[in-house]
Scaffold this motif. Structure first.
Motif, PDB file in Angstrom:
ATOM      1  N   ALA A  43      16.997  32.945  37.808  1.00 48.64           N
ATOM      2  CA  ALA A  43      15.825  32.108  38.071  1.00 48.64           C
ATOM      3  C   ALA A  43      15.203  31.533  36.804  1.00 48.64           C
ATOM      4  O   ALA A  43      14.522  30.505  36.866  1.00 48.64           O
ATOM      5  N   HIS A  44      15.429  32.166  35.647  1.00 47.30           N
ATOM      6  CA  HIS A  44      14.902  31.634  34.398  1.00 47.30           C
ATOM      7  C   HIS A  44      15.799  30.539  33.828  1.00 47.30           C
ATOM      8  O   HIS A  44      15.321  29.531  33.304  1.00 47.30           O
ATOM      9  N   VAL A  45      17.110  30.741  33.926  1.00 52.31           N
ATOM     10  CA  VAL A  45      18.062  29.857  33.250  1.00 52.31           C
ATOM     11  C   VAL A  45      18.484  28.678  34.115  1.00 52.31           C
ATOM     12  O   VAL A  45      18.727  27.575  33.607  1.00 52.31           O
ATOM     13  N   THR A  46      18.541  28.876  35.435  1.00 49.59           N
ATOM     14  CA  THR A  46      19.015  27.813  36.326  1.00 49.59           C
ATOM     15  C   THR A  46      18.286  26.485  36.112  1.00 49.59           C
ATOM     16  O   THR A  46      18.939  25.445  35.933  1.00 49.59           O
ATOM     17  N   PRO A  47      16.944  26.471  36.115  1.00 54.51           N
ATOM     18  CA  PRO A  47      16.271  25.171  35.961  1.00 54.51           C
ATOM     19  C   PRO A  47      16.464  24.541  34.589  1.00 54.51           C
ATOM     20  O   PRO A  47      16.273  23.326  34.441  1.00 54.51           O
ATOM     21  N   LEU A  48      16.847  25.334  33.598  1.00 54.73           N
ATOM     22  CA  LEU A  48      17.016  24.803  32.249  1.00 54.73           C
ATOM     23  C   LEU A  48      18.395  24.198  32.016  1.00 54.73           C
ATOM     24  O   LEU A  48      18.525  23.142  31.373  1.00 54.73           O
ATOM     25  N   TYR A  49      19.438  24.860  32.531  1.00 59.48           N
ATOM     26  CA  TYR A  49      20.787  24.486  32.099  1.00 59.48           C
ATOM     27  C   TYR A  49      21.826  24.311  33.205  1.00 59.48           C
ATOM     28  O   TYR A  49      22.863  23.685  32.971  1.00 59.48           O
ATOM     29  N   ALA A  50      21.610  24.856  34.401  1.00 52.67           N
ATOM     30  CA  ALA A  50      22.686  24.905  35.392  1.00 52.67           C
ATOM     31  C   ALA A  50      23.144  23.522  35.830  1.00 52.67           C
ATOM     32  O   ALA A  50      24.348  23.237  35.935  1.00 52.67           O
ATOM     33  N   ARG A  51      22.199  22.626  36.116  1.00 52.02           N
ATOM     34  CA  ARG A  51      22.583  21.292  36.570  1.00 52.02           C
ATOM     35  C   ARG A  51      23.363  20.546  35.492  1.00 52.02           C
ATOM     36  O   ARG A  51      24.335  19.843  35.765  1.00 52.02           O
ATOM     37  N   GLY A  52      22.949  20.733  34.237  1.00 49.87           N
ATOM     38  CA  GLY A  52      23.658  20.077  33.143  1.00 49.87           C
ATOM     39  C   GLY A  52      25.091  20.555  33.014  1.00 49.87           C
ATOM     40  O   GLY A  52      26.004  19.750  32.765  1.00 49.87           O
ATOM     41  N   VAL A  53      25.303  21.872  33.184  1.00 44.94           N
ATOM     42  CA  VAL A  53      26.668  22.402  33.123  1.00 44.94           C
ATOM     43  C   VAL A  53      27.499  21.861  34.280  1.00 44.94           C
ATOM     44  O   VAL A  53      28.652  21.438  34.097  1.00 44.94           O
ATOM     45  N   ALA A  54      26.926  21.847  35.479  1.00 49.92           N
ATOM     46  CA  ALA A  54      27.653  21.322  36.640  1.00 49.92           C
ATOM     47  C   ALA A  54      28.015  19.852  36.447  1.00 49.92           C
ATOM     48  O   ALA A  54      29.149  19.434  36.732  1.00 49.92           O
ATOM     49  N   ASP A  55      27.068  19.072  35.949  1.00 50.26           N
ATOM     50  CA  ASP A  55      27.331  17.648  35.731  1.00 50.26           C
ATOM     51  C   ASP A  55      28.407  17.444  34.672  1.00 50.26           C
ATOM     52  O   ASP A  55      29.271  16.561  34.811  1.00 50.26           O
ATOM     53  N   ALA A  56      28.360  18.252  33.605  1.00 49.10           N
ATOM     54  CA  ALA A  56      29.365  18.125  32.546  1.00 49.10           C
ATOM     55  C   ALA A  56      30.754  18.466  33.067  1.00 49.10           C
ATOM     56  O   ALA A  56      31.744  17.792  32.744  1.00 49.10           O
ATOM     57  N   LEU A  57      30.846  19.513  33.888  1.00 46.13           N
ATOM     58  CA  LEU A  57      32.137  19.893  34.467  1.00 46.13           C
ATOM     59  C   LEU A  57      32.687  18.789  35.366  1.00 46.13           C
ATOM     60  O   LEU A  57      33.872  18.424  35.284  1.00 46.13           O
ATOM     61  N   GLN A  58      31.844  18.239  36.223  1.00 49.49           N
ATOM     62  CA  GLN A  58      32.326  17.241  37.181  1.00 49.49           C
ATOM     63  C   GLN A  58      32.600  15.901  36.515  1.00 49.49           C
ATOM     64  O   GLN A  58      33.485  15.161  36.966  1.00 49.49           O
ATOM     65  N   ALA A  59      31.896  15.595  35.436  1.00 51.22           N
ATOM     66  CA  ALA A  59      32.218  14.374  34.692  1.00 51.22           C
ATOM     67  C   ALA A  59      33.591  14.488  34.040  1.00 51.22           C
ATOM     68  O   ALA A  59      34.342  13.505  33.968  1.00 51.22           O
ATOM     69  N   ALA A  60      33.924  15.686  33.575  1.00 52.27           N
ATOM     70  CA  ALA A  60      35.230  15.895  32.947  1.00 52.27           C
ATOM     71  C   ALA A  60      36.347  16.032  33.967  1.00 52.27           C
ATOM     72  O   ALA A  60      37.503  15.710  33.682  1.00 52.27           O
ATOM     73  N   ASN A  61      36.005  16.506  35.172  1.00 54.21           N
ATOM     74  CA  ASN A  61      37.008  16.722  36.226  1.00 54.21           C
ATOM     75  C   ASN A  61      36.400  16.282  37.556  1.00 54.21           C
ATOM     76  O   ASN A  61      35.860  17.100  38.302  1.00 54.21           O
TER      77      ASN A  61
END
Length: 359
Positions: A43-61
């Protein structure tokens, strides 16, 4: 500059340490063999970084199916119930044997997500994305995964090596001061158990570490990871030398368990535990009292506790130690030292001595 630490052994992998690694979608996606990626965060980290990691993964693949699941923050989330919930989510997601779990967070997330990856379909890939200093230098490296029971910490788990570790030092800028200090306890541990010169370096650079100087922190992380990598590749399943990494942890886990995982955090408990272990070493004639004083002074300088919290029953702490994973046939077994950089496993320590070392 990205620092690299390679971990050898039967399943080698690479630890990358640097600023901005969570946005490097190509590097992250290179470790996904299939079409499913689950990002587990809290709950602390999700709003900070999770969407960015998901977007980076899907942009690459672009063909990658990516989901984010958020667990509550804190040690209480490291439970069998939460573990079962992650498995149900993997099932609902349709994750196949070539799926990958990304553990985005501190040690709780890494342990829980790693254990789920170890067990889903008898083992799928896991990439560790530690966002706390403690996870970067300790729990994300070496493949230990586990959940807690009311009777003790990390009693249910598995060894499951990651495919890679990305320690993005930019995440340390949002880390609360208390969590930064907790991570520094584990950094000190490496100097205490195997590198006296590193302990000297920490003393010299204590102010820079507390001030979050980026290069100093990255150097501390890289040196700590190199020490852990050297040990775990020689002893991946903790049948010998790897037990040295538990310096202070027998005391620490007992404190955490007795407090119901709601008092000292892990790094704070390790700081107290290391001082207890040093005190026990002096009582057994292995080290001199000055070594204990030096260690305690450094930990205090780093803003860490060095005394067992008031109100804890010493007998209850020893009872927890009997269930510690390092105990054999109910006999207490500790990692102790003969001074900076020289730790060893000492079996069959008398309970009276352990009680006296609690202070």
């Amino acid at each position: 500059m990205t620092r690299i630490v390679d971990v050898g052994g039967h399943a080698p992998y690479r630890i990358a340490i640097g600023d901005g690694l969570l946005s490097d979608g190509a590097a992250l996606a290179s470790h996904v063999r299939g079409r499913h990626a689950m990002i587990v965060s809290d709950a602390h980290v999700t709003p900070l970084y999770a969407r960015g990691v998901a977007d980076a993964l899907q942009a690459a693949n672009p063909g990658l199916r990516c989901m984010v699941t958020c667990i509550p923050a804190g040690e209480s989330a490291k439970s069998l119930d939460r573990f079962a919930e992650l498995l149900r989510e993997l099932a609902d997601f349709g994750a196949t044997r070539d799926a990958c779990v990304f553990a985005l967070g501190g040690g709780v997330v890494g342990d829980l997500a790693g254990f789920a990856a170890a067990c889903w379909m008898r083992g799928i890939d896991c990439v560790q994305l530690p966002t706390t200093l403690l996870a970067m230098v300790d729990s994300s490296v070496g493949g230990k995964t586990a959940v807690d029971l009311p009777q003790g910490k990390n009693l249910v788990g598995a060894f499951h090596l990651p495919r890679a570790v990305f320690a993005d030092t930019a995440t340390l800028r949002t880390l609360p001061d208390r969590e930064l200090r907790a991570g520094l306890a584990e950094v000190v541990k490496y100097g205490a158990i195997r590198d006296a010169a590193f302990l000297d370096w920490i003393e010299t650079h204590a102010d820079a570490l507390l001030a979050r100087d980026a290069d100093t922190l990255a150097e501390a992380i890289a040196r700590s990871c190199a020490h852990k990598a050297a040990i775990v590749e020689r002893d991946p399943f903790e049948r010998g030398e790897r037990a040295l990494l538990n310096f202070g942890h027998t005391f620490a886990h007992a404190i955490e368990t007795e407090q119901g995982y709601g008092g000292l955090n892990h790094g704070e408990a390790v700081a107290v535990g290391m001082v207890c272990a040093a005190r026990l070493s002096a009582r057994l004639g292995m080290a001199v009292a000055d070594d204990t004083q030096r260690l305690a002074a450094l930990l205090r300088r780093l803003g860490l506790p060095v005394d067992v919290p008031a109100g804890l029953d010493p007998a209850a702490l020893v009872a927890h130690m009997r269930l510690d994973k390092k105990a054999i046939a109910g006999r207490l077994r500790f990692v102790l030292w003969s001074g900076a950089g020289a730790a060893q496993v000492v079996p069959d320590v008398a309970e009276a001595e352990a009680l006296a070392a609690l202070g």
